[in-house]
Design a protein around this motif. Structure first.
Motif, PDB file in Angstrom:
ATOM      1  N   VAL A   1       7.596   9.785  -5.268  1.00 18.13           N
ATOM      2  CA  VAL A   1       8.264  10.573  -6.290  1.00 18.13           C
ATOM      3  C   VAL A   1       8.971  11.770  -5.662  1.00 18.13           C
ATOM      4  CG1 VAL A   1       6.258  12.027  -6.805  1.00 18.13           C
ATOM      5  CG2 VAL A   1       7.956  11.603  -8.594  1.00 18.13           C
ATOM      6  N   GLY A   2      10.050  12.173  -6.288  1.00 22.95           N
ATOM      7  CA  GLY A   2      10.943  13.195  -5.746  1.00 22.95           C
ATOM      8  C   GLY A   2      12.300  12.548  -5.648  1.00 22.95           C
ATOM      9  N   THR A   3      12.510  11.812  -4.557  1.00 27.16           N
ATOM     10  CA  THR A   3      13.688  10.957  -4.433  1.00 27.16           C
ATOM     11  C   THR A   3      13.209   9.609  -3.921  1.00 27.16           C
ATOM     12  OG1 THR A   3      14.965  12.929  -3.833  1.00 27.16           O
ATOM     13  CG2 THR A   3      16.039  10.804  -3.526  1.00 27.16           C
ATOM     14  N   PRO A   4      12.708   8.759  -4.802  1.00 26.56           N
ATOM     15  CA  PRO A   4      12.093   7.519  -4.335  1.00 26.56           C
ATOM     16  C   PRO A   4      13.060   6.406  -3.984  1.00 26.56           C
ATOM     17  CG  PRO A   4      11.920   7.678  -6.716  1.00 26.56           C
ATOM     18  CD  PRO A   4      12.540   8.962  -6.250  1.00 26.56           C
ATOM     19  N   TRP A   5      14.356   6.674  -4.116  1.00 22.56           N
ATOM     20  CA  TRP A   5      15.336   5.600  -3.904  1.00 22.56           C
ATOM     21  C   TRP A   5      16.263   5.918  -2.732  1.00 22.56           C
ATOM     22  CZ3 TRP A   5      12.433   2.944  -6.753  1.00 22.56           C
ATOM     23  CH2 TRP A   5      12.037   3.326  -8.028  1.00 22.56           C
ATOM     24  N   ASP A   6      15.749   6.614  -1.712  1.00 20.74           N
ATOM     25  CA  ASP A   6      16.610   7.049  -0.616  1.00 20.74           C
ATOM     26  C   ASP A   6      16.191   6.504   0.747  1.00 20.74           C
ATOM     27  OD1 ASP A   6      14.302   8.520  -0.250  1.00 20.74           O
ATOM     28  OD2 ASP A   6      15.322  10.453  -0.019  1.00 20.74           O
ATOM     29  N   ALA A   7      15.377   5.444   0.772  1.00 22.35           N
ATOM     30  CA  ALA A   7      14.974   4.832   2.038  1.00 22.35           C
ATOM     31  C   ALA A   7      14.493   3.412   1.772  1.00 22.35           C
ATOM     32  CB  ALA A   7      13.863   5.637   2.706  1.00 22.35           C
ATOM     33  N   ALA A   8      14.638   2.565   2.778  1.00 24.10           N
ATOM     34  CA  ALA A   8      14.134   1.200   2.655  1.00 24.10           C
ATOM     35  C   ALA A   8      12.613   1.214   2.656  1.00 24.10           C
ATOM     36  CB  ALA A   8      14.634   0.353   3.825  1.00 24.10           C
ATOM     37  N   PRO A   9      11.973   0.291   1.956  1.00 22.77           N
ATOM     38  CA  PRO A   9      10.513   0.204   2.012  1.00 22.77           C
ATOM     39  C   PRO A   9      10.052  -0.194   3.410  1.00 22.77           C
ATOM     40  CG  PRO A   9      11.429  -1.685   0.847  1.00 22.77           C
ATOM     41  CD  PRO A   9      12.569  -0.744   1.087  1.00 22.77           C
ATOM     42  N   SER A  10       8.839   0.179   3.772  1.00 19.05           N
ATOM     43  CA  SER A  10       8.356  -0.064   5.133  1.00 19.05           C
ATOM     44  C   SER A  10       8.284  -1.550   5.455  1.00 19.05           C
ATOM     45  CB  SER A  10       6.979   0.581   5.320  1.00 19.05           C
ATOM     46  OG  SER A  10       6.030   0.030   4.424  1.00 19.05           O
ATOM     47  N   TRP A  11       8.134  -2.409   4.449  1.00 18.91           N
ATOM     48  CA  TRP A  11       8.055  -3.852   4.682  1.00 18.91           C
ATOM     49  C   TRP A  11       9.429  -4.499   4.765  1.00 18.91           C
ATOM     50  CZ3 TRP A  11       5.506  -1.494   0.507  1.00 18.91           C
ATOM     51  CH2 TRP A  11       6.268  -1.400  -0.676  1.00 18.91           C
ATOM     52  N   GLY A  12      10.480  -3.713   4.548  1.00 17.87           N
ATOM     53  CA  GLY A  12      11.832  -4.238   4.618  1.00 17.87           C
ATOM     54  C   GLY A  12      12.245  -4.904   3.322  1.00 17.87           C
ATOM     55  N   PHE A  13      13.531  -5.194   3.216  1.00 17.22           N
ATOM     56  CA  PHE A  13      14.056  -5.798   1.994  1.00 17.22           C
ATOM     57  C   PHE A  13      13.848  -7.306   1.950  1.00 17.22           C
ATOM     58  CE2 PHE A  13      16.754  -1.940   2.348  1.00 17.22           C
ATOM     59  CZ  PHE A  13      16.396  -1.341   1.153  1.00 17.22           C
ATOM     60  N   ALA A  14      13.936  -7.974   3.100  1.00 18.26           N
ATOM     61  CA  ALA A  14      13.880  -9.434   3.109  1.00 18.26           C
ATOM     62  C   ALA A  14      12.539  -9.959   2.613  1.00 18.26           C
ATOM     63  CB  ALA A  14      14.176  -9.969   4.508  1.00 18.26           C
ATOM     64  N   ALA A  15      11.444  -9.240   2.924  1.00 20.59           N
ATOM     65  CA  ALA A  15      10.135  -9.680   2.441  1.00 20.59           C
ATOM     66  C   ALA A  15      10.107  -9.722   0.923  1.00 20.59           C
ATOM     67  CB  ALA A  15       9.041  -8.745   2.969  1.00 20.59           C
ATOM     68  N   GLN A  16      10.836  -8.799   0.311  1.00 18.52           N
ATOM     69  CA  GLN A  16      10.865  -8.693  -1.143  1.00 18.52           C
ATOM     70  C   GLN A  16      11.822  -9.722  -1.762  1.00 18.52           C
ATOM     71  OE1 GLN A  16      10.929  -4.989  -4.336  1.00 18.52           O
ATOM     72  NE2 GLN A  16      11.153  -4.596  -2.180  1.00 18.52           N
ATOM     73  N   THR A  17      13.008  -9.842  -1.209  1.00 15.41           N
ATOM     74  CA  THR A  17      13.964 -10.801  -1.774  1.00 15.41           C
ATOM     75  C   THR A  17      13.473 -12.234  -1.612  1.00 15.41           C
ATOM     76  OG1 THR A  17      15.270 -10.802   0.285  1.00 15.41           O
ATOM     77  CG2 THR A  17      15.965  -9.277  -1.456  1.00 15.41           C
ATOM     78  N   ALA A  18      12.830 -12.536  -0.475  1.00 18.08           N
ATOM     79  CA  ALA A  18      12.322 -13.884  -0.255  1.00 18.08           C
ATOM     80  C   ALA A  18      11.165 -14.191  -1.207  1.00 18.08           C
ATOM     81  CB  ALA A  18      11.866 -14.052   1.197  1.00 18.08           C
ATOM     82  N   TYR A  19      10.289 -13.217  -1.434  1.00 20.64           N
ATOM     83  CA  TYR A  19       9.159 -13.441  -2.344  1.00 20.64           C
ATOM     84  C   TYR A  19       9.649 -13.639  -3.776  1.00 20.64           C
ATOM     85  CZ  TYR A  19       4.490 -12.982  -4.341  1.00 20.64           C
ATOM     86  OH  TYR A  19       3.304 -13.225  -5.018  1.00 20.64           O
ATOM     87  N   ALA A  20      10.616 -12.835  -4.176  1.00 23.23           N
ATOM     88  CA  ALA A  20      11.169 -12.966  -5.526  1.00 23.23           C
ATOM     89  C   ALA A  20      11.824 -14.330  -5.720  1.00 23.23           C
ATOM     90  CB  ALA A  20      12.173 -11.861  -5.798  1.00 23.23           C
ATOM     91  N   ALA A  21      12.463 -14.853  -4.661  1.00 20.68           N
ATOM     92  CA  ALA A  21      13.179 -16.119  -4.769  1.00 20.68           C
ATOM     93  C   ALA A  21      12.247 -17.291  -5.054  1.00 20.68           C
ATOM     94  CB  ALA A  21      13.959 -16.378  -3.481  1.00 20.68           C
ATOM     95  N   ARG A  22      10.968 -17.120  -4.816  1.00 20.23           N
ATOM     96  CA  ARG A  22      10.015 -18.198  -5.080  1.00 20.23           C
ATOM     97  C   ARG A  22       9.700 -18.351  -6.563  1.00 20.23           C
ATOM     98  NH1 ARG A  22       5.442 -16.336  -0.656  1.00 20.23           N
ATOM     99  NH2 ARG A  22       6.870 -16.017   1.108  1.00 20.23           N
TER     100      ARG A  22
END
Length: 295
Positions: free
Chosen positions: A272-293
């Motif tokens: 919280v504060g500015t939570p949308w100003d950096a990539a998550p530590s696990w990276g974006f691909a881990a998230q997009t690939a999981y969502a695609a399932r």
């Protein structure tokens, strides 16, 4: 403290609303849907967050750009950044769509003022379309007396539609409203709908797990419910979750978002504060690939 929405007309509270509530149970939520990643990226052009997004495969379906809440000029640097993001391919095979950020101050800014900020993104000097639509932030969530608040946002959606059509008639615009919580179902009423997708949760992972209100939409008569009947495309609702502890927590957030009827989601360990100003530590691909399932 937000005020409760006024009741909808009797027509909507009748058979149509009954059908909507009946169709909002767990069997309806998620049926025939997918899950897509949509990222607010509140950084400057060329920031590592954006260059990482450009190289992510599969790419997110949506990226929101934020040049000082829309008050900074959407100049050639921003335009080039948007163009680069729009070349990426999302999990479904389409390209990433880019939205420009516009603050509405809960509907207290005049329509003319908000439209001028929209023009910053859509009416560029080269007369080309560099974004796919607008992300309206700090939006209302109640209908307002005689639906005045709802109609304010419906007018803004109409302005975006007309502006995009004037520049690129074959482009399907995308409008998002962010009340950050469940929205009154008058906002999705046929013929008066104010956006293509609504951010119906924005908060921490802890609040997401323990403070969910019970649905994406609400009504004085029905209370909170999923809103599945208003969502034939499966992309009407978007959940934004920060302070997610780890990769396992990210997967839990995505699973939960899917179960709660979201078509778009984003989880980050930014805080919280500015939570949308950096990539998550696990990276974006881990998230997009999981969502695609999903779906």
């Amino acid at each position: 403290m937000r005020t409760l929405t006024k009741g909808l007309p009797v027509l909507l509270i009748g058979a149509a609303l009954a059908a909507a509530v009946a169709g909002s149970g767990s069997a309806a939520v998620g049926a025939g849907r997918g899950l897509e990643i949509a990222v607010p990226a509140y950084v400057l052009p060329g920031d590592p967050m954006l260059t990482t997004l450009q190289g992510t495969a599969p790419a997110p379906s949506i990226v929101v750009l934020n040049p000082d809440s829309g008050y900074a000029a959407f100049d050639t640097g921003w335009q080039a950044q948007a163009d680069a993001l729009r070349t990426a391919t999302a999990a479904g095979g389409g390209r990433t769509r880019v939205l420009g950020y516009v603050d509405t101050a809960r509907g207290t800014r005049s329509l003319a003022d908000v439209e001028a900020t929209v023009d910053n993104y859509l009416r560029t000097a080269d007369h080309r379309l560099h974004v796919d639509g607008i992300f309206f932030d700090q939006t209302g969530r109640d209908c307002g007396e005689a639906d005045v608040t709802r109609d304010y946002y419906a007018a803004l959606r109409g302005y975006v539609q007309e502006s995009v059509y004037a520049i690129s008639p074959h482009t399907k615009e995308l409008v998002a409203d962010n009340p950050g919580t469940a929205v009154a179902d008058c906002y999705l009423e046929p013929g008066h709908r104010t956006a293509d997708t609504f951010v119906t949760f924005e908060g921490s992972a802890d609040a997401y797990a323990n403070g969910w209100l019970g649905g994406n939409v609400f009504n004085d008569t029905a209370g909170y419910y999923s809103g599945a009947t208003f969502d034939p495309s499966g992309t009407s609702f978007w959940h934004l979750v920060y302070a997610t502890p780890d990769t396992a927590g990210m997967r839990t957030v995505l699973d939960t978002a899917y179960a709660r009827g979201a078509g778009y989601v984003y989880a980050t360990d930014d805080v919280v504060g500015t939570p949308w100003d950096a990539a998550p530590s696990w990276g974006f691909a881990a998230q997009t690939a999981y969502a695609a399932r999903k779906g």
